[in-house]
Every structure is written in structure tokens, then in C-alpha cells.
Design an enzyme around this catalytic site. Structure first.
Site, PDB file in Angstrom:
ATOM      1  N   SER A 261      41.282  35.797  35.333  1.00  0.00           N
ATOM      2  CA  SER A 261      41.815  36.780  34.377  1.00  0.00           C
ATOM      3  C   SER A 261      43.320  36.853  34.529  1.00  0.00           C
ATOM      4  O   SER A 261      43.873  36.486  35.562  1.00  0.00           O
ATOM      5  CB  SER A 261      41.214  38.162  34.670  1.00  0.00           C
ATOM      6  N   ASP A 262      44.001  37.340  33.500  1.00  0.00           N
ATOM      7  CA  ASP A 262      45.424  37.586  33.653  1.00  0.00           C
ATOM      8  C   ASP A 262      45.563  38.882  34.456  1.00  0.00           C
ATOM      9  O   ASP A 262      44.631  39.658  34.610  1.00  0.00           O
ATOM     10  CB  ASP A 262      46.105  37.687  32.280  1.00  0.00           C
ATOM     11  N   TRP A 263      46.771  39.133  34.897  1.00  0.00           N
ATOM     12  CA  TRP A 263      47.071  40.232  35.816  1.00  0.00           C
ATOM     13  C   TRP A 263      46.472  41.567  35.366  1.00  0.00           C
ATOM     14  O   TRP A 263      46.906  42.139  34.371  1.00  0.00           O
ATOM     15  CB  TRP A 263      48.593  40.369  35.910  1.00  0.00           C
ATOM     16  N   SER A 265      44.060  42.294  33.696  1.00  0.00           N
ATOM     17  CA  SER A 265      43.503  42.380  32.333  1.00  0.00           C
ATOM     18  C   SER A 265      42.047  42.818  32.376  1.00  0.00           C
ATOM     19  O   SER A 265      41.534  43.353  31.392  1.00  0.00           O
ATOM     20  CB  SER A 265      43.628  41.026  31.623  1.00  0.00           C
TER      21      SER A 265
END
Ligand code: GLC
Length: 725
Positions: A261-263, A265
Site C-alpha cells: 500500500s502507499d503510505w 493509504s
């Protein structure tokens, strides 16, 4: 349709290890910690308990090896950590920003750039870079256009593949290689109104054709990891979007790597209003196909209790851990978990600096050259060097350059003074920085221009207003830079404008005030030498626009591959002359107050020579669908200087079951030609190039007539036809 559980090739080593893992250890492998966040003692304790499987930003090398030693020698199973970092357009040697790399239209060069970046990052402890960013966008208000190589899915796919090859090589476990991460999956570049992290509404056909094409190409090229984004896609944030992560990526495409996942997210799903709490986040993202969670602990804190409640989740957890362990195994981390301290280093080596300089030559786009003002020639002229970016080592690096070595960055001022001697370069910043409204430096700048034969004026955006979350509602040169240019134009000294920016800017008025214009993006460590080579003629600019330059922000989204519509705009701008009676005007897809055409079109770029195209041939002219179509053209350097041309092939499917764009890029070829030299350039159009996403969301190439256009930009006029039966 194969199930995701079968998408991952069985690996006996991984299966054996997996069989010995506790649920807590599995949850730990699914958790990536952002180094520097939280109490260090607690972080170390979690590593020892096997509750962290990965770090991002755990630099420098000593820190990395210390954490690795804890994981390998103090945990029950000794599973190594994997270390990620944003190596986006270089590590110590910073290359042009990805939008500038896209402007090279040169996948081979970009592959070498990423190979160099990987070598520098790997020796300093990075196993995994969070690149390439391949989000297609047509909105320069969005700050992250700086990270995105192109508005066009074909060029984006070429660039994405090249970056994956450069980072990973044939064997990513080899020294100097890192795992790549295609991001942000998917549709992030369609962020509404150009604001970052905003909603995206994308019909599945356009999602597949425009936003997924490059991701599909990277998966086919063997990218090891994919990062899900922040955006809400049609009401389901992509980090929890099962259609994307599981059905398309893992089942339809058979992706066998891991999804990170992105930071934060995943936790943001609560803010989106999709989940009530972290426990629901963990269940929803696991079900959707998220394997590794970045910078949050929803998996680490909740998976065990979720399985107690529903043990069917264990299969999905095992699939995620299988993918993660598979990547660690592919990278050789079980055999070589540590990175040796080196006495020699490749960072900023001569080869990398030379490559960075060449990347400047190939990324800078010559937009205007009235009267052949450029190249300036090396000897007689006195040059006034003006502008806030003409001597700014930090801002010329652009966004995502925190590992760059600023002290090794060479500015245009340093390069020109070294080449021409200080006596022949008179320097005046004009304004203290790009966004300043202080005009007190104008007089000195005008005086410098008055005293010189030519003024080189370097304007644009500083890196602080480019990249993630740096979105603008206007595309003008910030601050009082246009006023400075107006003041300089009054001196009568010819002006070469160099624009450094992380996005297309509306530079129409600036172009009118200057005789020559070079668009340099943010050119990186070797901006100075590279630009000096171009200005003095030791190299010819050969960049081409990877994204459309608009006349005004009101035209956004503006791009070349438009649909024809039922009422295409007339070629001549009609406007609405003063005094126009109420009689109807227009009734076409156009504006009353500005032309629909861009300031400069996709693929455009001038050279220090000129090129002629003729003898366009298409064979066969009639064929069954699936038959490769051969296109050839003769290109000639019709000028006096050697130079590189980017030959571009566009195609148009004239009638189809879904309306098709008026032209689409289907081939690029960079050729170097001596004055007078001709070269035949060939392209092959296969079914893959001619397919599109049909009404049933399947890729299809249909029979019918096609046009092809070949030339030096998306407005190429040399054309021919063929027909598929
Ligand atoms: C950032 C970016 C992403 C980056 C990640 C780790 O927010 O969106 O591109 O890789 O966090 O730094």
C-alpha cells in the site's frame, strides 16, 4: 481465470518456511515500518519478535545492517527484512525528473539511467525502489505530473518497461540491482480538479486503455512489486479495490509479485468513509488483495483476532506471505541478507555523471529558435546569465531528490563561467527566488542584459512547488518572473529563455518576449554542463514533449489523443469578434475565447537542423486482422548540423465499435543523422498495437480502415492508409 492462489509459482523453500510460521509471524511479514517513526526501542523489539517484515527509509547502510542482524539472528525463524526507498530519478547522481526522462523518447537511455540509480542505491542498502511511477495524467495542475513520464499510454509503457529492466536487470538478486515497484495502481493521475489525493471517476474502458496499459506492460516485463494508491476510484479506494488488486492484477494478468500500500493509504480507508475501524481495514484490504501494509499496523494488530473469528482468511494471509517471501527469495535476501560496506563506490562516478549529462541533452525540448539564435557558439559572445534557477544547486534537482548530493550538482552559472571565463558571463539573479514578488533586483538584471550580446534567462518553478501534494490552480510562471522578462525584453538584448519546471507551464507570453526557448524540466545533477553544451552547440537538443503544453489552465485536460466528437472544432480559430450579434457562433467543440489547440503539441521539439520525411510505405495495404503491417519512411537531415530526430508513428482507427482517438502513438524511433544523410525507418504494427478495449472490456482489434501518420510530432501530416478485413 486462474485463482490468485495459483498465480504465485510454488516455491518449495517458501512453502516449507510458510508451514513453520505462526500467524503472528505471518502478520509481521505483512507489515512495513517507516524508519524514524515511533520509539526506536519499541521498533527494535518488534523486529526481534518478527512483527516487522520490511522497512522503508532505514538508511544509512549501518542502520540497515543493524536491523537486518536483529531479524536474521534474533527472531525465531531468521527471516530477513526487505528495505525499500524512493529512488525515483537517481540516488546520489540525480537525473532529469521522470517527466524529463519521458521527453527523451529513449527507452534505452532511460534503462541505463535506472541501472545507474539502482547500482548507487543498492550499494547503500536499498533492496527495493518505489519506482517507476506510471500514472498517466493530462492535468498539469497536479504536482505529481513531474513524476509521470508521459500523458500517452504507449510512451508510458515504453518508459515503464525500460525502468523495470534498468532497476531489476535479468536477475534482481545480482549486486547493483533492486526490485522495482510500478505505482500508483491505479488511476491516480485522473485526480479530480488537479488536487492531489482527490477522487477519481474513470469508466472501466478508459481505466484499462489509458491508466492500466503501462502497468500491464510492467507486469509483462516482470516487475516484482506494485503499489496501490491513495485515490478513491469510482467510490472504492484503490487500496481496497478488489477489481483492481485481485481480479485484474492477480487473476487476469497473473501477477505473482506483491502489492504494497502507499503510505498509510490503508488506514485512510477510515477517513474515506469506507471502513469503521482498523480491524475492518485489515479485513477489507486483505480480501481486496493487499499483501504488505506501508507505515501502518492494521495487519500486525488485527489479523490474529480476525482469523479467530473467521479462519477462512488464513488462505488469503498465506497467499500474501507467500508473495512476500517469494520476493525476498528472488532477491537472494535469505542467502545474502547484509550489504557489505564498500571501499569503492559507484556513486557519482564519471560514467553516471556523463550519463546524467547526456540525459539533459536528450530531455531538453527546444520550443523556439527565432533567427537561429541558438546555438550561441563558443567564443565571441558576452552572456548575461539571469534568473533564480541559473545558479540554484538544490532546485535544479527537482522533486524526490533527497539522496542527491547537492555539493556535486553543477549549475548553469558554474558551467558557463568554466566554459567562457568569468569575464564573459555577467550574472544577475533578477529575483531572489521563483515565487518572490520583490522586484528590487530588476535594475541589476537589466544592466547585465544591456551589457551583453545575449541574455540567457532561467525561470520556472522551484522544487518546493513540484511533486507530491504540490498542486497549482494556475500554470503561470510564479512570482514576478514574467515582469522580470518584460523588463529584460525592453533592453533589446536577444533572450534565450530556459524553463526549469516540474510540469507544463502556460508560457505563451514568455515565448513572445524571447527569441529562443528551451524547456528543461528539472534537469538534475548535470543541469549546468548539459545546458551549456546545448547553448554553445556542443550538443543539439533532441527532447520531444511527453505531455502537451497548454495555452491556458482553462484548457485542462488537454492532450493530443482526443476523440473526434460529433462536432470537431474548426481548424481556424473563430473567436467571437467584438460586436458580434446574437447570431449563433461556434456550434463546435471549441471555446469562444481561446484556440482549442495547445501552445505546443505532444511529441513536438525543434532541433539545430531540420528533417524531411518522404517515401512513406505501408505493406500490406489490405490484410486480415492479426497480420503485421509494415510501415517505412525515409527521414533526411535537411540542415547543416548533425542531430537526432525522434521519428513518431501514429495510427487512427477510423470506424470502430467504440469511438477511437483521432490519433494514437504506436511507434518511436530515435535516429542520429549527419547533414544530408537519409535513413529508412521501419515500424511494425501488430494486433497488439491496433487493439483497444471493446464494449465487453476485452482487448480487441477490429477490421476496418486505418490511417497512419509519421513525423516529428503528434501533428505529423505525412499519412497513408491500410485496411484490415
Ligand atoms: C509517498 C508517495 C509514494 C512513495 C511513498 C513512500 O506518499 O505517494 O509514491 O513511494 O509515500 O515514500
Amino acid at each position: 481465470m486462474n485463482s490468485p492462489l495459483r498465480a504465485v509459482p510454488s516455491n518449495p523453500f517458501v512453502e516449507e518456511l510458510l508451514s513453520r510460521m505462526t500467524l503472528a509471524e505471518k502478520a509481521g511479514q505483512m507489515s512495513q515500518h517507516a524508519y524514524g517513526i515511533g520509539e526506536l526501542d519499541e521498533v527494535h523489539q518488534r523486529v526481534r519478535e518478527g512483527r516487522i517484515g520490511s522497512f522503508l527509509n532505514a538508511s544509512p547502510l549501518g542502520v540497515r545492517n543493524e536491523l537486518q542482524k536483529m531479524a536474521v539472528t534474533e527472531t525465531r525463524l531468521g527471516i530477513p527484512l526487505i528495505f525499500g526507498r524512493d529512488v525515483i530519478h537517481g540516488y546520489r547522481t540525480i537525473f532529469p525528473i521522470p517527466l524529463g526522462l519521458g521527453a527523451t523518447f529513449d527507452p534505452e537511455l532511460v534503462e541505463r539511467v535506472c541501472e545507474a540509480a539502482a547500482a548507487e542505491a543498492a550499494e547503500d542498502g536499498t533492496d527495493w525502489t518505489f519506482a517507476p511511477m506510471i500514472d498517466v495524467t493530462r492535468d498539469p495542475r497536479w504536482g505529481r505530473i513531474a513524476e509521470s513520464p508521459s500523458e500517452d499510454p504507449y510512451l508510458m509503457a515504453q518508459m515503464g518497461r525500460a525502468m523495470v529492466r534498468g532497476f531489476q536487470g535479468d536477475d534482481p538478486s545480482r549486486p547493483g540491482r533492486v526490485a522495482a515497484c510500478a505505482k500508483h495502481f491505479a488511476g491516480y493521475g485522473a485526480t479530480e480538479s488537479g488536487k492531489d489525493y482527490n477522487s477519481t471517476w474513470i469508466p472501466e474502458g478508459q481505466l484499462r486503455e489509458l491508466h492500466l496499459a503501462a502497468f500491464r506492460a510492467c507486469v509483462e516485463a516482470g516487475v516484482l512489486t506494485i503499489m496501490s494508491g491513495f485515490n478513491d476510484l469510482n467510490g472504492i479506494p484503490v487500496t481496497a479495490n478488489e477489481l483492481l488488486l485481485r481480479r485484474i492484477l492477480k487473476e487476469e494478468w497473473g501477477f505473482s509479485g506483491m502489492v504494497v500500500s502507499d503510505w498509510a493509504s490503508s488506514s485512510e480507508l477510515i477517513v474515506h468513509g469506507l471502513c469503521h475501524d482498523e480491524r475492518e481495514v485489515a479485513r477489507v484490504t486483505l480480501t481486496a488483495g493487499l499483501d504488505l501494509e506501508m507505515a501502518t499496523r492494521n495487519y500486525a494488530d488485527n489479523l490474529e483476532s480476525l482469523v479467530e473469528e473467521d479462519d477462512s482468511l488464513l488462505g488469503l494471509i498465506d497467499e500474501a506471505v507467500r508473495r512476500i517471501l517469494g520476493i525476498k527469495h528472488r532477491l537472494g535476501l535469505f542467502d545474502e541478507p547484509y550489504v557489505a560496506e564498500t571501499t569503492t563506490s559507484v556513486a557519482l562516478c564519471g560514467a553516471h555523471l556523463a550519463l546524467a549529462r547526456k540525459a539533459v541533452h536528450e530531455s531538453v525540448v527546444l520550443l523556439k529558435n527565432a533567427g537561429g539564435l541558438l546555438p550561441l557558439g563558443g567564443d565571441e559572445k558576452k552572456v548575461a546569465l539571469i534568473g533564480p534557477l541559473s545558479d540554484d544547486r538544490e532546485n535544479q534537482l527537482g522533486c524526490w531528490s533527497f539522496d542527491g548530493t547537492v555539493e556535486c550538482t553543477v549549475t548553469l552559472r558554474a558551467a558557463l563561467e568554466a566554459r567562457l571565463g568569468e569575464g564573459r558571463v555577467v550574472y544577475a539573479p533578477g529575483v531572489v527566488d521563483c515565487r518572490s514578488h520583490d522586484t528590487s533586483g530588476f535594475d541589476a538584471a537589466a544592466e547585465a542584459a544591456n551589457s551583453a550580446d545575449v541574455a540567457v534567462v532561467v525561470l520556472g518553478e522551484d522544487a518546493a512547488i513540484s511533486g507530491e501534494s504540490k498542486c497549482r490552480a494556475f500554470l503561470d510562471l510564479p512570482g514576478s518572473q514574467v515582469a522580470l522578462l518584460e523588463r529584460l525584453a525592453k533592453t533589446g538584448t536577444p533572450i534565450v529563455l530556459v524553463v526549469m519546471a516540474g510540469r507544463p507551464l502556460a508560457i505563451g507570453s514568455a515565448c513572445e518576449l524571447t527569441q529562443a526557448v528551451l524547456y528543461a524540466w528539472h534537469p538534475g545533477t548535470q543541469a549546468g554542463p548539459g545546458l551549456a553544451d546545448l547553448l554553445l552547440g556542443d550538443a543539439a537538443p533532441s527532447g520531444r514533449l511527453p505531455t502537451t503544453l497548454p495555452r491556458t489552465v482553462g484548457q485542462i485536460p488537454i492532450y493530443y489523443a482526443t476523440k473526434n466528437t460529433g462536432r470537431p472544432a474548426p481548424t481556424e480559430f473563430q473567436g467571437i469578434p467584438e460586436g458580434t450579434p446574437l447570431d449563433p457562433v461556434g456550434f463546435a467543440s471549441s471555446y469562444l475565447d481561446v484556440e482549442v489547440s495547445p501552445l505546443f503539441p505532444f511529441g513536438f521539439g525543434l532541433s539545430y537542423t531540420s528533417f524531411g520525411y518522404d517515401d512513406l510505405r505501408v505493406s500490406p495495404e489490405r490484410a486480415a486482422v492479426g497480420t503485421p503491417i509494415e510501415v517505412s519512411v525515409r527521414v533526411t537531415n535537411t540542415g547543416q548540423r548533425p542531430a537526432e530526430e525522434v521519428v513518431q508513428l501514429y495510427a487512427r482507427d477510423l470506424v470502430a465499435s467504440v469511438t477511437r482517438p483521432v490519433r494514437e502513438l504506436k511507434g518511436i524511433s530515435r535516429v542520429h543523422l549527419a547533414p544530408g544523410e537519409s535513413r529508412e525507418v521501419r515500424f511494425t504494427l501488430t494486433e497488439r498495437e491496433l487493439e483497444f478495449v471493446g464494449r465487453d472490456m476485452k482487448y480487441v482489434a477490429e477490421p476496418g480502415k486505418f490511417q497512419v501518420f509519421v513525423g516529428g510530432s503528434s501533428t505529423a501530416s505525412l499519412s497513408s492508409e491500410f485496411e484490415l478485413s
